[in-house]
Design an enzyme around this catalytic site. Structure first.
Site, mmCIF file in Angstrom:
data_model
loop_
_atom_site.group_PDB
_atom_site.id
_atom_site.type_symbol
_atom_site.label_atom_id
_atom_site.label_comp_id
_atom_site.label_asym_id
_atom_site.label_seq_id
_atom_site.Cartn_x
_atom_site.Cartn_y
_atom_site.Cartn_z
ATOM 1 N N ASP A 104 0.859 -1.173 0.000
ATOM 2 C CA ASP A 104 0.000 0.000 0.000
ATOM 3 C C ASP A 104 0.903 1.234 0.000
ATOM 4 O O ASP A 104 1.800 1.347 0.839
ATOM 5 C CB ASP A 104 -0.864 -0.023 1.270
ATOM 6 C CG ASP A 104 -2.253 0.535 1.034
ATOM 7 O OD1 ASP A 104 -2.350 1.610 0.411
ATOM 8 O OD2 ASP A 104 -3.224 -0.094 1.482
ATOM 9 N N ASP A 200 -2.940 4.688 -2.410
ATOM 10 C CA ASP A 200 -3.956 5.295 -1.562
ATOM 11 C C ASP A 200 -4.336 6.694 -2.061
ATOM 12 O O ASP A 200 -3.455 7.525 -2.324
ATOM 13 C CB ASP A 200 -3.367 5.401 -0.149
ATOM 14 C CG ASP A 200 -4.397 5.742 0.907
ATOM 15 O OD1 ASP A 200 -5.307 4.925 1.112
ATOM 16 O OD2 ASP A 200 -4.272 6.824 1.522
ATOM 17 N N GLU A 242 -6.397 4.139 -6.066
ATOM 18 C CA GLU A 242 -7.674 4.348 -5.390
ATOM 19 C C GLU A 242 -8.237 5.673 -5.884
ATOM 20 O O GLU A 242 -7.765 6.735 -5.486
ATOM 21 C CB GLU A 242 -7.491 4.371 -3.863
ATOM 22 C CG GLU A 242 -8.822 4.395 -3.142
ATOM 23 C CD GLU A 242 -8.742 4.865 -1.689
ATOM 24 O OE1 GLU A 242 -9.699 4.637 -0.940
ATOM 25 O OE2 GLU A 242 -7.724 5.481 -1.302
ATOM 26 N N HIS A 316 -11.139 -2.671 3.212
ATOM 27 C CA HIS A 316 -11.081 -2.353 4.643
ATOM 28 C C HIS A 316 -11.854 -1.094 5.001
ATOM 29 O O HIS A 316 -11.923 -0.731 6.178
ATOM 30 C CB HIS A 316 -9.612 -2.190 5.040
ATOM 31 C CG HIS A 316 -8.965 -1.038 4.318
ATOM 32 N ND1 HIS A 316 -8.754 -1.057 2.948
ATOM 33 C CD2 HIS A 316 -8.533 0.167 4.747
ATOM 34 C CE1 HIS A 316 -8.212 0.085 2.589
ATOM 35 N NE2 HIS A 316 -8.065 0.844 3.661
ATOM 36 N N ASP A 317 -12.401 -0.402 4.012
ATOM 37 C CA ASP A 317 -13.184 0.811 4.268
ATOM 38 C C ASP A 317 -14.686 0.588 4.070
ATOM 39 O O ASP A 317 -15.470 1.501 4.325
ATOM 40 C CB ASP A 317 -12.762 1.931 3.308
ATOM 41 C CG ASP A 317 -11.324 2.367 3.499
ATOM 42 O OD1 ASP A 317 -10.831 2.346 4.638
ATOM 43 O OD2 ASP A 317 -10.678 2.744 2.483
HETATM 44 C C1 GLC Z 1 -7.877 5.548 1.883
HETATM 45 C C2 GLC Z 1 -7.734 4.324 2.746
HETATM 46 C C3 GLC Z 1 -8.362 4.599 4.073
HETATM 47 C C4 GLC Z 1 -7.640 5.748 4.711
HETATM 48 C C5 GLC Z 1 -7.578 6.972 3.781
HETATM 49 C C6 GLC Z 1 -6.537 7.935 4.239
HETATM 50 O O1 GLC Z 1 -9.189 5.834 1.581
HETATM 51 O O2 GLC Z 1 -8.268 3.207 2.099
HETATM 52 O O3 GLC Z 1 -8.358 3.485 4.923
HETATM 53 O O4 GLC Z 1 -8.265 6.118 5.907
HETATM 54 O O5 GLC Z 1 -7.234 6.618 2.469
HETATM 55 O O6 GLC Z 1 -5.249 7.423 4.043
#
Ligand code: GLC
Ligand code: CA
Length: 540
Positions: A104, A200, A242, A316-317
């Site tokens: 990540d 991310d 992402e 995980h979100d």
């Molecule tokens: C992304 C991650 C999340 C995190 C955010 C800030 O959305 O998947 O878990 O809180 O970024 O890094």
């Protein structure tokens, strides 16, 4: 496709990726927190499932304000997860089993404990000061975790930007020296033999906060092209961004191989469907099946020769899909398999989130002190102050909170689900009595083996990777589609609901490849029981 072209296709087009949230996967030293040795211990399980790569959520040194998405040292492993030697062992042990490790990459922001930020605050004339985003006045920008995105620093006499928690200051990508530092840390990991990066909130790095621009800033794609040149370009490497704001128009900007940016995007359109328009994720509404079909079908219209998409329900979100779009009670097994087939039959690269392969469910709480997640806790405080009722906020957290996905992996029916011999950092879902890996492995009919077959099909059958997609005309409650290439034609049929549905389909079944229940003999007028789904080869 010619044999020549097939040989040149990157591995990740036919791959299935498995996401691990290390904090909750497997503890080996009894401290209640998952660790790298725990992942090593479970590699044989993942090899049996058949996955090609692991997307590993952050394991870097971190104060853990956002469970590792606040990084204090990109080139060190957080002691709670183990050592660099453990990490190297994980990479090589995974490799022996044909599994690559996708790290990540969290470079939109750091932790406020990162030495760069400490220096930036202490010494405003240091080079590090300009690695972050400062302003004399705060504007309207909001943090994704509630409140203003600006925090005043008394020592500096300025505000710094944090699009997430105030402990996650945003990096200033306009600064070329900072960009070089990021490329250096990426190369550090590439040299260790990893197989990719999940990036991310990467769409935010081109932000222009003074103009209220966060996602998709004007320089975003320049930065990604530069990153490609300076790091993974020319390597056999998977990169997935992402990108919450991805559209059919901009997905090719990220993922057209000729543009030399990323392999593919994560787009999140389906997550908007059970949310009230213009509101926050906590403000839910029932899913309209027609909307779901439209969104899934729409993303199949991508020009896959000049872009690539990923396929996922969970991460995980996000809440657990069987609780969200399926039925986690009476029809848990059947609806989990239906959702698996619905997604894995599509074109793109599938991602499975830990526990999805055994149909893990959401885990309801009854009070805020049972919640660990910073996002939910901040929302709760903010809305409580605005006068919302506690019960309604807990209800929203149970429906959408990130802890739903983060409860420990359920390995067996023992007290802590085989996750830890100690006290788990987040309570284990009590349904581990029934829903666990041990039970799944002992039942040839389990969700686990259904996923295993889907993964094997993806490896064996090119049609899943290169076949065209066509949505068939059915009631909203059913989704049926064809996949077709020069040699073959497949049909996927899914009853999306807990009620019987009728279908009238033109196809003649040649061979049933996978099903979660009875497949009707005659498709021209058939009744599908609740959540029944099947995949078959049909006459071309
Ligand atoms: C992304 C991650 C999340 C995190 C955010 C800030 O959305 O998947 O878990 O809180 O970024 O890094
Ligand atoms: Ca541990």
């Amino acid at each position: 496709m010619t044999a020549e072209k097939q040989k040149q296709e990157p591995w990740w087009k036919q791959a299935v990726i498995y996401q691990i949230y290390p904090k909750s996967f497997q503890d080996t030293n009894g401290d209640g927190v998952g660790d790298l040795r725990g992942i090593i211990k479970r590699l044989d399980y993942l090899q049996d499932l058949g996955i090609d790569a692991i997307w590993l959520c952050p394991v870097y040194k971190s104060p853990g304000v956002d469970n590792g998405y606040d990084i204090a040292d990109y080139e060190a492993i957080d002691p709670q997860y183990g050592t660099m030697a453990d990490m190297e062992e994980l990479i090589s042990e995974a490799k022996k089993r044909g599994i690559r490790i996708v790290m990540d990459l969290v470079v939109n922001h750091t932790s406020d404990q990162h030495p760069w930020f400490i220096e930036a605050r202490k010494n405003p004339s240091s080079p590090e000061h300009d690695y972050y985003v400062w302003a004399d006045k705060a504007n309207e920008l909001k943090s994704a975790f509630s409140g203003s995105a600006w925090e005043y620093d008394g020592q500096v006499g300025q505000y710094y930007l944090h699009l997430f928690a105030k402990e996650q200051p945003d990096l200033n990508w306009k600064n070329p020296a900072l960009r070089q530092k990021v490329y250096d840390l990426m190369n550090f990991w590439i040299d260790k033999g990893i197989g990719g990066f999940r990036m991310d909130v990467i769409e935010l790095i081109g932000k222009v906060p003074e103009e209220d621009i966060t996602a998709n800033g004007p320089k975003l794609h320049d930065y990604l092209q530069e990153m490609h040149r300076e790091t993974f370009g020319g390597r056999d490497f998977l990169t997935v961004g992402e990108t919450w704001g991805a559209t059919l128009d901009n997905a090719p900007l990220y993922s057209d191989p000729d543009r030399k940016e990323l392999s593919m995007v994560f787009q999140f359109e389906f997550t908007e469907l059970d949310k009230q328009a213009g509101k926050e994720k906590w403000d839910t509404k029932p899913l309209d099946y027609g909307d779901l079909k439209n969104v899934l079908a729409k993303w199949q219209k991508l020009d896959f020769n000049h872009s690539w998409n990923s396929l996922f329900w969970n991460n995980h979100d996000l809440p657990r899909i069987v609780s969200r779009f399926g039925n986690d009670q009476q029809y848990r097994e059947r609806s989990a398999k239906m959702l698996a087939l619905l997604l894995h039959g599509l074109r793109g690269t599938p991602y499975i989130y830990q526990g999805e392969e055994i149909g893990m469910t959401n885990c309801p709480v009854s009070a805020i002190d049972e919640v660990e997640d910073i996002e939910a806790r901040r929302m709760y405080q903010e809305r409580l102050a605005e006068g919302w009722k506690k019960e309604d906020l807990i209800k929203a957290i149970n429906a959408r909170g990130r802890d739903n996905a983060r409860t420990p992996m359920q390995w067996d029916a023992s007290a802590s689900a085989g996750f830890t011999s100690g006290r788990p950092w987040l309570a284990v879902n009590p349904n581990c009595q029934e829903i666990n890996v041990k039970n799944a492995l002992n039942d040839q009919d389990s969700i686990y083996y259904f996923y295993k077959k889907l993964i094997a099909l993806r490896h064996q059958e090119r049609i899943l990777t290169d076949g065209s997609f066509e949505l068939l005309d059915t009631a909203d409650a059913v989704m049926a589609y064809h996949r077709e290439n020069a040699e073959d034609k497949w049909l996927v049929v899914c009853n999306l609901t807990g009620e019987e549905q009728e279908v009238f389909l033109p196809d003649k079944v040649k061979e049933v490849l996978l099903a979660n229940g009875p497949v009707p003999e005659d498709l021209s007028a058939a009744v599908l029981p609740a959540y029944v789904a099947f995949l078959c080869r049909v006459k071309k």
